[in-house]
Design a protein around this motif. Structure first.
Motif, PDB file in Angstrom:
ATOM      1  N   ALA A 261     -16.266  22.687   5.335  1.00 48.07           N
ATOM      2  CA  ALA A 261     -15.522  22.972   4.100  1.00 48.07           C
ATOM      3  C   ALA A 261     -16.454  23.509   3.019  1.00 48.07           C
ATOM      4  N   ALA A 262     -17.687  22.998   2.961  1.00 51.51           N
ATOM      5  CA  ALA A 262     -18.645  23.488   1.973  1.00 51.51           C
ATOM      6  C   ALA A 262     -19.031  24.936   2.243  1.00 51.51           C
ATOM      7  N   VAL A 263     -19.197  25.289   3.510  1.00 52.83           N
ATOM      8  CA  VAL A 263     -19.523  26.674   3.860  1.00 52.83           C
ATOM      9  C   VAL A 263     -18.386  27.609   3.452  1.00 52.83           C
ATOM     10  N   THR A 264     -17.166  27.227   3.782  1.00 55.98           N
ATOM     11  CA  THR A 264     -16.014  28.050   3.401  1.00 55.98           C
ATOM     12  C   THR A 264     -15.906  28.181   1.892  1.00 55.98           C
ATOM     13  N   ALA A 265     -16.082  27.064   1.184  1.00 60.93           N
ATOM     14  CA  ALA A 265     -15.972  27.095  -0.275  1.00 60.93           C
ATOM     15  C   ALA A 265     -17.060  27.952  -0.896  1.00 60.93           C
ATOM     16  N   SER A 266     -18.260  27.946  -0.312  1.00 60.04           N
ATOM     17  CA  SER A 266     -19.351  28.741  -0.880  1.00 60.04           C
ATOM     18  C   SER A 266     -19.053  30.228  -0.791  1.00 60.04           C
ATOM     19  N   VAL A 267     -18.520  30.683   0.340  1.00 59.98           N
ATOM     20  CA  VAL A 267     -18.211  32.108   0.499  1.00 59.98           C
ATOM     21  C   VAL A 267     -17.090  32.518  -0.447  1.00 59.98           C
ATOM     22  N   VAL A 268     -16.030  31.731  -0.482  1.00 61.70           N
ATOM     23  CA  VAL A 268     -14.903  32.062  -1.355  1.00 61.70           C
ATOM     24  C   VAL A 268     -15.326  32.041  -2.823  1.00 61.70           C
ATOM     25  N   GLN A 269     -16.064  31.011  -3.195  1.00 63.83           N
ATOM     26  CA  GLN A 269     -16.479  30.893  -4.593  1.00 63.83           C
ATOM     27  C   GLN A 269     -17.411  32.018  -5.004  1.00 63.83           C
ATOM     28  N   SER A 270     -18.353  32.381  -4.154  1.00 66.59           N
ATOM     29  CA  SER A 270     -19.288  33.442  -4.506  1.00 66.59           C
ATOM     30  C   SER A 270     -18.574  34.784  -4.638  1.00 66.59           C
ATOM     31  N   ILE A 271     -17.614  35.070  -3.755  1.00 70.98           N
ATOM     32  CA  ILE A 271     -16.885  36.334  -3.862  1.00 70.98           C
ATOM     33  C   ILE A 271     -16.044  36.368  -5.135  1.00 70.98           C
ATOM     34  N   VAL A 272     -15.410  35.256  -5.472  1.00 72.90           N
ATOM     35  CA  VAL A 272     -14.637  35.204  -6.720  1.00 72.90           C
ATOM     36  C   VAL A 272     -15.548  35.399  -7.916  1.00 72.90           C
ATOM     37  N   TRP A 273     -16.691  34.722  -7.925  1.00 74.32           N
ATOM     38  CA  TRP A 273     -17.639  34.901  -9.022  1.00 74.32           C
ATOM     39  C   TRP A 273     -18.108  36.347  -9.126  1.00 74.32           C
ATOM     40  N   ILE A 274     -18.368  36.995  -7.984  1.00 72.80           N
ATOM     41  CA  ILE A 274     -18.840  38.378  -8.000  1.00 72.80           C
ATOM     42  C   ILE A 274     -17.770  39.298  -8.586  1.00 72.80           C
ATOM     43  N   VAL A 275     -16.525  39.120  -8.175  1.00 71.61           N
ATOM     44  CA  VAL A 275     -15.447  39.976  -8.677  1.00 71.61           C
ATOM     45  C   VAL A 275     -15.256  39.779 -10.183  1.00 71.61           C
ATOM     46  N   VAL A 276     -15.295  38.526 -10.623  1.00 73.99           N
ATOM     47  CA  VAL A 276     -15.147  38.255 -12.061  1.00 73.99           C
ATOM     48  C   VAL A 276     -16.312  38.860 -12.841  1.00 73.99           C
ATOM     49  N   ALA A 277     -17.531  38.691 -12.336  1.00 70.28           N
ATOM     50  CA  ALA A 277     -18.700  39.252 -13.012  1.00 70.28           C
ATOM     51  C   ALA A 277     -18.650  40.774 -13.020  1.00 70.28           C
ATOM     52  N   ALA A 278     -18.223  41.376 -11.910  1.00 70.74           N
ATOM     53  CA  ALA A 278     -18.130  42.837 -11.860  1.00 70.74           C
ATOM     54  C   ALA A 278     -17.119  43.355 -12.879  1.00 70.74           C
ATOM     55  N   SER A 279     -15.984  42.702 -12.977  1.00 67.36           N
ATOM     56  CA  SER A 279     -14.982  43.128 -13.960  1.00 67.36           C
ATOM     57  C   SER A 279     -15.505  42.995 -15.383  1.00 67.36           C
ATOM     58  N   ALA A 280     -16.126  41.853 -15.666  1.00 66.22           N
ATOM     59  CA  ALA A 280     -16.630  41.626 -17.022  1.00 66.22           C
ATOM     60  C   ALA A 280     -17.741  42.614 -17.374  1.00 66.22           C
ATOM     61  N   LEU A 281     -18.672  42.824 -16.451  1.00 69.72           N
ATOM     62  CA  LEU A 281     -19.784  43.742 -16.735  1.00 69.72           C
ATOM     63  C   LEU A 281     -19.300  45.182 -16.881  1.00 69.72           C
ATOM     64  N   THR A 282     -18.360  45.584 -16.036  1.00 70.88           N
ATOM     65  CA  THR A 282     -17.864  46.962 -16.122  1.00 70.88           C
ATOM     66  C   THR A 282     -17.171  47.216 -17.452  1.00 70.88           C
ATOM     67  N   VAL A 283     -16.309  46.293 -17.856  1.00 71.28           N
ATOM     68  CA  VAL A 283     -15.604  46.466 -19.136  1.00 71.28           C
ATOM     69  C   VAL A 283     -16.587  46.430 -20.296  1.00 71.28           C
ATOM     70  N   ALA A 284     -17.530  45.498 -20.271  1.00 75.14           N
ATOM     71  CA  ALA A 284     -18.492  45.381 -21.368  1.00 75.14           C
ATOM     72  C   ALA A 284     -19.374  46.624 -21.479  1.00 75.14           C
ATOM     73  N   LEU A 285     -19.858  47.108 -20.340  1.00 73.48           N
ATOM     74  CA  LEU A 285     -20.733  48.281 -20.379  1.00 73.48           C
ATOM     75  C   LEU A 285     -19.983  49.537 -20.798  1.00 73.48           C
ATOM     76  N   GLN A 286     -18.726  49.653 -20.401  1.00 73.22           N
ATOM     77  CA  GLN A 286     -17.942  50.805 -20.844  1.00 73.22           C
ATOM     78  C   GLN A 286     -17.656  50.736 -22.345  1.00 73.22           C
ATOM     79  N   ARG A 287     -17.417  49.513 -22.844  1.00 70.04           N
ATOM     80  CA  ARG A 287     -17.205  49.351 -24.278  1.00 70.04           C
ATOM     81  C   ARG A 287     -18.462  49.715 -25.068  1.00 70.04           C
ATOM     82  N   LEU A 288     -19.611  49.402 -24.503  1.00 66.40           N
ATOM     83  CA  LEU A 288     -20.889  49.745 -25.154  1.00 66.40           C
ATOM     84  C   LEU A 288     -21.307  51.191 -24.918  1.00 66.40           C
ATOM     85  N   ASP A 289     -20.499  51.926 -24.149  1.00 65.95           N
ATOM     86  CA  ASP A 289     -20.770  53.328 -23.850  1.00 65.95           C
ATOM     87  C   ASP A 289     -22.090  53.519 -23.119  1.00 65.95           C
TER      88      ASP A 289
END
Length: 290
Positions: A261-289
């Motif tokens: 269960a820990a292995v499964t949770a680590s993969v799911v959690q890391s992918i969710v974190w990556i997607v959230v971070a990618a969205s936040a960084l993309t929007v922030a960097l575009q706002r900063l031009d």
């Protein structure tokens, strides 16, 4: 007429009938929602606690007091770097082919096949290479970190380290996290080059774009801000992968099912974190031009 006295009967030795079990009632949706929210809150608390322990461990490392061995760091670097090149190259090349082909089909409608290089270069260097590197390493290394530390937790090896006065975060987490962060820019750059080369094969063989023109367009579209942004995103994503894998492994249960269960949770959690971070960084960097 006299009656004979009643003969006393021995007590019955038959077992008493078990009490009837009441039917188990499922909790209502409000109760279920509250239980789930409480579990999420407790999980978030464990994550924040783990991040705090990692920060304290980094402070000890900079002060020269961390119980981290250099041999462990070099071994983790080998696992995170050279042994991950093949899978990163394969997946990044295929994604580069998809990116070039789908983009070229749309550009061909307006006779702009020459801009395939711009599309592939900027997309791969700035976004796709870092994202694919993080997702690949979440399945290859994040799951491995969770399985290794979870097995040690189940076998009480981590408890033994604490008894010996060795901080598990210093001894187990730091080498894995530092190795992945050190290899992240190199793997991201290699993934971007592989995607650009694969996109060039599509442009050359299918859409008849001259190789010199493709190379010139790539060099013209590639700017230093794009490179730094792509490498920075890849490093952030790999850091999240290391934190997720080690966090789930150190907090795993003491059974084989809990480790899985820990292995499964680590993969799911890391992918969710990556997607959230990618969205936040993309929007922030575009706002900063940027």
């Amino acid at each position: 007429m006299t009656t004979s006295p009643a003969i006393p009967q021995p007590p019955s030795t038959s077992p008493a009938a078990p009490p009837a079990r009441l039917p188990r009632r499922r909790p209502g949706w409000v109760t279920a929602l509250g239980l789930r929210a409480r579990a999420w809150w407790a999980d978030a608390g464990l994550t924040l606690q783990f991040v705090g322990e990692v920060l304290l461990s980094l402070r000890r490392l900079f002060a020269g007091k961390a119980a981290m061995r250099a041999s462990d760091l070099f071994w983790q670097i080998e696992q995170a770097g050279p042994r991950s090149v093949a899978i990163v190259a394969l997946v990044s090349g295929l994604v580069g082919v998809i990116l070039a082909y789908m983009g070229a089909v749309q550009l061909q409608r307006v006779g702009a096949q020459a801009y395939i290089a711009d599309l592939v270069t900027i997309g791969a260097v700035r976004e796709v290479a870092a994202l694919m590197t993080g997702v690949i390493l979440s399945g290859r290394l994040g799951a491995a970190f969770a399985a290794q530390l979870g097995s040690m937790q189940a076998n009480e090896e981590i408890d033994a380290l604490r008894v010996l006065g060795i901080d598990p975060v210093d001894h187990l987490v730091l080498p894995r996290m530092l190795a992945l962060v050190m290899m992240a820019p190199l793997l991201t750059a290699f993934a971007a080059l592989t995607a650009i080369a694969a996109g060039g094969m599509v442009a050359l063989l299918i859409f008849a774009v001259p190789p010199t023109e493709y190379l010139y367009k790539c060099m013209d579209a590639l700017t230093l801000p794009h490179v730094w942004i792509g490498l920075g995103k890849g490093t952030v994503y790999c850091l999240l992968v290391a934190l997720s894998g080690c966090r789930q492994g150190l907090n795993a249960g003491r059974s084989a099912q809990a480790v899985g269960a820990a292995v499964t949770a680590s993969v799911v959690q890391s992918i969710v974190w990556i997607v959230v971070a990618a969205s936040a960084l993309t929007v922030a960097l575009q706002r900063l031009d940027w």
